[in-house]
Structures are given as C-alpha cells and as structure tokens.
Design a protein around this motif. Sequence first.
Motif, short mmCIF file in Angstrom:
data_model
loop_
_atom_site.label_atom_id
_atom_site.label_comp_id
_atom_site.label_asym_id
_atom_site.label_seq_id
_atom_site.Cartn_x
_atom_site.Cartn_y
_atom_site.Cartn_z
N GLU A 77 0.85 -1.18 0.00
CA GLU A 77 0.00 0.00 0.00
C GLU A 77 0.89 1.24 0.00
O GLU A 77 1.98 1.24 0.58
CB GLU A 77 -0.95 0.02 1.19
N VAL A 78 0.41 2.27 -0.68
CA VAL A 78 1.10 3.56 -0.68
C VAL A 78 0.30 4.48 0.23
O VAL A 78 -0.79 4.94 -0.13
CB VAL A 78 1.21 4.14 -2.10
N TYR A 79 0.85 4.72 1.43
CA TYR A 79 0.16 5.50 2.45
C TYR A 79 1.00 6.72 2.82
O TYR A 79 2.16 6.59 3.22
CB TYR A 79 -0.08 4.63 3.69
N ASN A 80 0.42 7.89 2.64
CA ASN A 80 1.14 9.14 2.90
C ASN A 80 2.48 9.19 2.18
O ASN A 80 3.52 9.54 2.75
CB ASN A 80 1.34 9.33 4.40
N ASN A 81 2.45 8.78 0.93
CA ASN A 81 3.62 8.79 0.04
C ASN A 81 4.75 7.89 0.55
O ASN A 81 5.92 8.13 0.29
CB ASN A 81 4.15 10.22 -0.16
N GLU A 82 4.38 6.85 1.25
CA GLU A 82 5.33 5.83 1.71
C GLU A 82 4.80 4.46 1.29
O GLU A 82 3.58 4.23 1.30
CB GLU A 82 5.53 5.88 3.23
N ILE A 83 5.71 3.56 0.94
CA ILE A 83 5.34 2.22 0.50
C ILE A 83 5.48 1.26 1.68
O ILE A 83 6.53 1.21 2.33
CB ILE A 83 6.22 1.76 -0.69
N PHE A 84 4.43 0.46 1.92
CA PHE A 84 4.43 -0.50 3.02
C PHE A 84 4.16 -1.89 2.46
O PHE A 84 3.23 -2.09 1.67
CB PHE A 84 3.37 -0.14 4.06
N ASP A 85 5.01 -2.84 2.88
CA ASP A 85 4.88 -4.24 2.49
C ASP A 85 3.88 -4.90 3.45
O ASP A 85 4.18 -5.09 4.63
CB ASP A 85 6.25 -4.92 2.57
N LEU A 86 2.71 -5.27 2.95
CA LEU A 86 1.65 -5.80 3.80
C LEU A 86 1.74 -7.30 4.02
O LEU A 86 0.91 -7.88 4.75
CB LEU A 86 0.27 -5.47 3.21
N LEU A 87 2.72 -7.96 3.40
CA LEU A 87 2.92 -9.40 3.63
C LEU A 87 4.20 -9.69 4.42
O LEU A 87 4.53 -10.85 4.65
CB LEU A 87 2.96 -10.15 2.29
N ALA A 88 4.92 -8.65 4.83
CA ALA A 88 6.15 -8.85 5.60
C ALA A 88 5.82 -9.39 6.98
O ALA A 88 4.79 -9.06 7.56
CB ALA A 88 6.92 -7.54 5.71
N LYS A 89 6.70 -10.23 7.52
CA LYS A 89 6.49 -10.87 8.82
C LYS A 89 7.62 -10.51 9.76
O LYS A 89 8.76 -10.27 9.34
CB LYS A 89 6.42 -12.39 8.66
N ASP A 90 7.28 -10.49 11.03
CA ASP A 90 8.30 -10.24 12.04
C ASP A 90 8.98 -11.56 12.41
O ASP A 90 8.74 -12.61 11.79
CB ASP A 90 7.70 -9.56 13.26
N ARG B 72 -2.44 14.70 -3.80
CA ARG B 72 -1.18 15.01 -4.47
C ARG B 72 -0.68 13.84 -5.30
O ARG B 72 -0.17 14.03 -6.42
CB ARG B 72 -0.12 15.40 -3.42
N SER B 73 -0.84 12.61 -4.80
CA SER B 73 -0.39 11.45 -5.58
C SER B 73 -1.24 11.26 -6.83
O SER B 73 -0.72 10.91 -7.90
CB SER B 73 -0.44 10.19 -4.71
N LEU B 74 -2.55 11.51 -6.72
CA LEU B 74 -3.40 11.40 -7.90
C LEU B 74 -3.09 12.52 -8.90
O LEU B 74 -3.15 12.29 -10.13
CB LEU B 74 -4.87 11.45 -7.49
N SER B 75 -2.78 13.69 -8.41
CA SER B 75 -2.35 14.77 -9.32
C SER B 75 -1.06 14.41 -10.02
O SER B 75 -0.87 14.69 -11.22
CB SER B 75 -2.19 16.07 -8.54
N ALA B 76 -0.11 13.77 -9.28
CA ALA B 76 1.14 13.34 -9.90
C ALA B 76 0.88 12.30 -10.98
O ALA B 76 1.53 12.31 -12.04
CB ALA B 76 2.07 12.76 -8.83
N LEU B 77 -0.12 11.40 -10.76
CA LEU B 77 -0.48 10.41 -11.78
C LEU B 77 -1.04 11.10 -13.02
O LEU B 77 -0.69 10.74 -14.16
CB LEU B 77 -1.50 9.43 -11.20
N ALA B 78 -1.88 12.12 -12.82
CA ALA B 78 -2.41 12.87 -13.97
C ALA B 78 -1.29 13.60 -14.70
O ALA B 78 -1.29 13.68 -15.94
CB ALA B 78 -3.48 13.85 -13.48
#
Length: 607
Positions: A346-359, A521-527
Amino acid sequence: MRPRRGLDSSSVWAQRVRQLEQRLRTKEERIVVLETENAVLHLKLAETFPYILETVMNFSTSPVFFSLYQGLAGRCTSEVLQLYAAHGQQMKFQRSSAVTQLHVAIKRLKQDLKSLHSFALELSKDFQRQSKTCLYQVLAAVQGIQLQNEAMQMFQIKAFDLEQSLQEVTERYEKEKQKRKALHNSLIELRGNIRVHCRIRPLLPFDDAAGHSQDRQRSFSEKVAYAADDETILVKCSRPGHASVNKTFQFERVYNDLESQDAIFADVAPLLTSLLDGYNVCIMAYGQTGSGKTYTMLGPQLEGNLAFTTEEESELGIIPRATQEVFRLLSEKPPGSYWVEVSVVEVYNNEIFDLLAKDSCGKVFGIKRDVVTTREGKSDVPLLTHETVENASEFLHLVNKGLHLRVTHPTLVHAHSSRSHLVVTLTITTVVFGDNFGILWEDEQTSQRINKEASFTFTQKMRDNKSTSSSRASSPVQLEATEKMKQVKTRLQLVDLAGSECVGMSGVTGAALRETSFINRSLSALADVLGAIAEQRAHIPYRNSKLTHLLQDSVGGDAKLLVMLCISPGQKYLTESMQSLGFGTRARQVQRGQVKKKNFPVPSKGK
C-alpha cells in the motif's frame, strides 16, 4: 334505440286492450245477472197472481164481504198491475241504459282497437325499416372487419418481414460492431493506448445531504450522470442561474448503474489471456471517494470481516475473479512449468508498506519499503515479500491478510474510506528449456516431463542458493539442466487507488486531513505523468510521487493498462465526477507505442 321505444308502446297498448276486454266481460256478466233476476221476478209474479185471484174468488162467495173485498181486490189488482207495469218499465229502462252504456263501451273499444291496429301497422313498418337499416349496418361492419382483417394480415406480413430485416440488420450491426471493436483494440495495441472503462454506481442512501433543506437534499440527490450507450456517458451540468448543459464523454466501455459484476469482468477477462501470452497487464480503479472502486475491485466487504466467501459469487470483484481465471488458464499448461507469486503493498502518505512482511515471530505487519529504478530503467522494490501460491484460495488468503492492515477511516462521504493506494501484484514465472528453443516437441509427454524436471531442478537450486550452507554440491546433470533453462516473468498488477476528496464535503480533520492531502497530491502526480506521456515530453515526472514511481512500468512501460473509472451519479459529486471523467479522457489520449511481448521461445521445425 327507436325500435325499443316502439316495443314499449305496443306493450302498453296491449295491456290497455286487455283492460277494456275485462271491463266488457264484467258488463256482460252484469247484464246476465240482471236478466236472471228479472226472470225470477216474473216467475214469482206468475206464481202469486193465481193465488190472489183464488183468494178474491173465495172472498167473493161471501155475501157480506163480497162488496168490500171486491172493491179491495179490484184496488189490489190494479195496484199490482201498476206495480208490475212500473217494474216492467223500470227493467226495460235499466236494460236500455245498460245496453246504451254497453254500446258506448263497445264503440270506444272499437276505436281503441282501430288506433291500436294502426299503431301496430306503423310499428311494424318502422321495425322493418330499422331492421333493414341495422342489416345494412351489420353488412357494412362485416365488410369493414373483413377489410381490416385483410389489412391486418398485410401488416402482419410486413411486420414479420420488417422483424426479419431488423434481425438481419441487428446481426450485421453486431458483427460490424465486433469487427470495429477488434480493429479498435488492434489500433490501441499498435498505439499503446490506455483502455478506459467507466462505471456509474447507483444512487445510495448516503447521497442525501444531511443537515440541508429538503429542496437542497433533492437537488444533491438528483441524478446527473447517465450511460447514453455502452460507449458514451452523458453528464447534465447545471449551475444556479444558468441553463443546463449536456456534456458527453467517449470511452471503450461504459457501464450503467444496473450492470452487474459479471458484466464488468466479462470485458476484463481477455486481458488475462494476454497475461499468459507474455504481456504484462495492469488493471487500475480510479475515482472519487465513495464511487465504488473497492467494490469493483474486491466486492462487498462487511465491517470487521474482510473474508471472501463463495456464497455471493455474483458480487465478487475483479481481483478474486481475475485470480480464479488466471489459475484456470494456468491449469491448461504442463504441470511444473510455472509458479505464481503474490505481493501486496500500500502507498500511504507517500510511503510504500509491504503488507505481507512478517516479524521474527511470523506475524504479518506492514514494513516500510522503498522503490528504486534499476539499470534497465524498471521500477523495483528491494526486499519486497513475494509469497508463492498454488491456487486462487491461497492467493485470496494472502490478499485478505494484507487488507486487514490497510488503512481506512470514516468520513462524511464514506464510512469505510480507504486512506491508501492498494497494489496487488501477481507474478507468473514460466520455465522453459533453453537448449530446445528450436525443437518442435513431437511427444507432449516428453515435453512435460523435461519441463517438470527442469522446474524442479531450478527450484531446488534456488533453495540451495538461499540457504547459508549446503550439504552437497549439485550433480553435473542438474547443473547442465539449470544452465539450459530460461525463465520468463509476466506480471498482473491490480490497483485500487484511494479516492480523491473534497475536504469541505468529507469533513476530515487532523491525521485524516493529512492523508487526504497526500492522496490528492499522488493522484495529481499520476495525472501529470499521463499528461507528459500524452504530450511526448522528454522527461516524465515518475519520481514526483511514490505511487507513480511504483507504477512506472505499468503506466509508461510495456504493460497493457486498463483504467476503470468509477463515478457517482448524483449532483452532489458533480465536480469530482467531471474531474474523474477528464482524467479518463486524458488517459485515452496517451500513445505509448506498441506493447512489447516477453520473449517466449517459439518452437520451430528441426533440421
């Protein structure tokens, strides 16, 4: 209606005749009674008269009373004769009076009978005239019905001919439409255009503007976006004090608010075939918040329960359906010649997070990652978790785990508003035997066996390389097989973008307001990226946002890209809907060149 009145008059006159006849019979019976009484009186008088004479004669024999009784008898006799004469005259008078009355009554009856007879004749003539008129009318009506039946038969024949012609024209139209669609798709393939589909969701209860007047609520909930046909969307733009203006937008496919998830996926499925043919594919949902993007991509999700169920398969979205279709297509390939991996970020607040990573304990939690550009100019996320899956259930299970970590926040527009962009990537690695690229396998079983052995050897070698130590070295046969293998990767990216928001309408504050800022802002960057590609600028600003940097290969690279526009039909969201439609129109204008196909070995005949 006139014959009916005639019939009523005749019944009245018949009743009148019956009454007169009854009165005549009564009179005649009275005459008979009187004559009978008169005869009885005559008989009594005749019987009494000899007795009187005898009495007189007896008294006349007595000399003493002879003179007295003689005078008395004479007087009595004269009185009786007078009475008898008076009675006779009275009876005669009565008979003559009754006869006179009877004659008068008979005369009256004859006049009534005569008038009744003339009326009956007149009625009969009138009935005959009206019968002839009605007969003529019936004959004319029958002739008219016959003419109408003939005309109806002719119309039916013409209608049947027209239906056949319409069916033929419709079939020709559908064929030409399919040809046009195929040519259009070919043109899109050659130009590298982005396919854009638009879906209009139905009006929902939360579309009403709470806290406003009824007129204001009615205005906000008014429907302004319609599907004119399957390729055109019509939007009624109106402002206070200005005339309404209709604007149209053309896309590859337009879905109205009644079309189901099945219809949506039917137009997506062909892209999955291209995935197995060696092309990268990206399907992206774009639109304002609350427009139905997550529903289109995933399907219905109950609060607190994001598990996919098979009870309502008709409501499943593109991601679960695409997964099932991909594994169905893969099942037709030789076993062991491929494997499938999945990653969820997921891209949250212009940061990428790996949602399948494990501790260290094996618990899944989101870990921040970074996106880089490789030497080949491709985007890559180092250390991103890729999980191997063997069927659609395992894939959806991992996606479900990632969805539990996705950030959501309630707003005034949507109770489960997604605050991040979700990117689900399915990577198919196909293993082929390199030394046999130019050999045509005549034995399919031999081909499957060699591919399976090669795949097993390659997988085992990868596991050995990942381990820190190895118990024994690979055999020369395994090394030789590994060197002769080649792997080709194709990638399916399924993107559920966060929705653009109007802060005044969503009512967010604090952290949610900051999330809205990053989303917009991210959607504007995509446009901006799409605009730069459409204008063929030398520099494409992919790195202005982590979202565009992550999707660089799909948006501007060699992937077949489908943008699924989702819009709300209400007047309340008109500004956001027009912005989304403008984005889709700009996306259609992008020409990236022909999409490149991965180099699958094409078998050729042996020498």
